[in-house]
Design an enzyme around this catalytic site. Sequence first.
Site, PDB file in Angstrom:
ATOM      1  N   SER A   1       1.534   0.378 -19.799  1.00 16.21           N
ATOM      2  CA  SER A   1       1.361  -0.979 -19.274  1.00 16.21           C
ATOM      3  C   SER A   1      -0.122  -1.513 -18.906  1.00 16.21           C
ATOM      4  O   SER A   1      -0.357  -2.680 -18.736  1.00 16.21           O
ATOM      5  CB  SER A   1       2.235  -1.112 -17.857  1.00 16.21           C
ATOM      6  OG  SER A   1       3.681  -1.143 -18.308  1.00 16.21           O
TER       7      SER A   1
ATOM      8  N   TYR B   1       5.120  -4.873 -29.040  1.00 16.75           N
ATOM      9  CA  TYR B   1       4.973  -4.360 -27.732  1.00 16.75           C
ATOM     10  C   TYR B   1       5.010  -2.917 -27.674  1.00 16.75           C
ATOM     11  O   TYR B   1       4.225  -2.192 -26.883  1.00 16.75           O
ATOM     12  CB  TYR B   1       6.191  -4.929 -26.792  1.00 16.75           C
ATOM     13  CG  TYR B   1       6.354  -4.380 -25.737  1.00 16.75           C
ATOM     14  CD1 TYR B   1       5.306  -4.921 -24.484  1.00 16.75           C
ATOM     15  CD2 TYR B   1       7.135  -3.467 -25.343  1.00 16.75           C
ATOM     16  CE1 TYR B   1       5.569  -4.384 -23.151  1.00 16.75           C
ATOM     17  CE2 TYR B   1       7.089  -2.761 -23.832  1.00 16.75           C
ATOM     18  CZ  TYR B   1       6.428  -3.429 -22.891  1.00 16.75           C
ATOM     19  OH  TYR B   1       6.453  -2.802 -21.568  1.00 16.75           O
TER      20      TYR B   1
ATOM     21  N   TYR C   1       2.326  -3.836  -9.910  1.00 17.59           N
ATOM     22  CA  TYR C   1       3.558  -4.158  -9.505  1.00 17.59           C
ATOM     23  C   TYR C   1       3.797  -4.347  -8.024  1.00 17.59           C
ATOM     24  O   TYR C   1       2.889  -5.018  -7.283  1.00 17.59           O
ATOM     25  CB  TYR C   1       4.581  -3.099  -9.841  1.00 17.59           C
ATOM     26  CG  TYR C   1       4.208  -2.694 -11.578  1.00 17.59           C
ATOM     27  CD1 TYR C   1       4.187  -3.607 -12.321  1.00 17.59           C
ATOM     28  CD2 TYR C   1       3.954  -1.415 -11.594  1.00 17.59           C
ATOM     29  CE1 TYR C   1       3.933  -3.318 -13.756  1.00 17.59           C
ATOM     30  CE2 TYR C   1       3.515  -0.927 -12.943  1.00 17.59           C
ATOM     31  CZ  TYR C   1       3.710  -1.969 -14.039  1.00 17.59           C
ATOM     32  OH  TYR C   1       3.540  -1.757 -15.355  1.00 17.59           O
TER      33      TYR C   1
ATOM     34  N   LYS D   1      -1.196  -3.924 -21.175  1.00 16.42           N
ATOM     35  CA  LYS D   1      -0.647  -5.575 -20.845  1.00 16.42           C
ATOM     36  C   LYS D   1      -1.951  -6.741 -20.556  1.00 16.42           C
ATOM     37  O   LYS D   1      -1.951  -7.780 -20.903  1.00 16.42           O
ATOM     38  CB  LYS D   1       0.246  -5.553 -19.779  1.00 16.42           C
ATOM     39  CG  LYS D   1       1.641  -5.115 -19.964  1.00 16.42           C
ATOM     40  CD  LYS D   1       2.368  -5.033 -18.760  1.00 16.42           C
ATOM     41  CE  LYS D   1       4.020  -4.618 -19.172  1.00 16.42           C
ATOM     42  NZ  LYS D   1       4.315  -3.271 -19.343  1.00 16.42           N
TER      43      LYS D   1
ATOM     44  N   VAL E   1       2.516   3.624 -16.819  1.00 21.89           N
ATOM     45  CA  VAL E   1       3.296   4.772 -16.476  1.00 21.89           C
ATOM     46  C   VAL E   1       2.974   6.073 -17.203  1.00 21.89           C
ATOM     47  O   VAL E   1       3.615   7.274 -16.585  1.00 21.89           O
ATOM     48  CB  VAL E   1       4.869   4.612 -16.887  1.00 21.89           C
ATOM     49  CG1 VAL E   1       5.667   3.683 -15.876  1.00 21.89           C
ATOM     50  CG2 VAL E   1       5.227   4.464 -18.276  1.00 21.89           C
TER      51      VAL E   1
END
Length: 315
Positions: A65, A193, A245, A68, A263
């Site tokens: 992530s 992705y 998050y 992103k 992660v």
Amino acid sequence: MKTLTNDLLEELVVECKPYSREGEVVKDIPGQDAVDQNKLGVCIIDMDNQIYSAGDSDMKFTLQSASKIVSLMMALDDFGKEEVFQNVGMEPMGDFYNSISHLEAHDVQKPFNPMVNAGAIAVAAMIKGKDLEEKFERVLKLLRKITHNNSLKLNEEVYESEKLKGDRNRSLAYFMKSTGAIAHDIEESLDLYFRINSIEVTTTDLAKIGVFFANGGRSLKTGEQIISTDHICTIEAIMMTSGMYNEAGKYAVEVGFPVKSGVSGCVIGSVPGRYGVGIIGPAINKKGNSTAGGELLQRISRHLDLNIFSVIRKD
Ligand code: GLN
């Protein structure tokens, strides 16, 4: 306040390693397993391009992530702020990164923000290129330019596993298609992705991305303005509010500069005008953030006085 040295980082890594026992290494990522439980590495690069590192800083891992922020950077560069945020929001969510319920519960026409999976899939769907290969090549090319690392590449094994185990992400994408939030080719957007998540890096690469942000989107090496400073400011603000998050609030308070996790246990940090930070600590907590890495970030911020809000209190 302490001075940044390799010895200081080494000391902090030793202090923080025990926190890795509070997390677990994700089982789904090939190449990462229980032997990585206690690993912890850090790299920091300053504005003079001086590199400091300690611990397992040479370990290879995938962006997950943390990528992103790269997808968002490309979409902003391709379309500008207004158009990008017609397709994805910029509000924190307070939910798990792969949450589906929030999409339905809030009847959202667009995902909450680009830092959660739904948002990042919507952003990947926007990346320009004539086909999947060209789109991914554009992402790699930008990352290679930012990191000055021409050997950056996809980890094929991780990519295959992302595809194989990607049903949750597929659900998010198809749900968004059903509400009209994504109009593009779903399978191609998902594949892109998965690929972007599977780019293999070290903490040095992460710190280079961080310092590029800290320098307002300008290459430290060549002085070239690669991405507009306005876009970098937008991304950093969203990292600050959503990059970790549903622990983003804690990190805003305890670390006080923009950070983004993945992660694999990685974190990219950017201290505006000062440093880029790259961390790997594969054991993560239930919220998806590295336990030892998170502790290390907090200590680095405290020891080096990096909280951007503390500037106000200086004199
Ligand atoms: N590959 C993971 C996924 O798509 C990345 C999630 C993360 O790093 N938080 O679910």
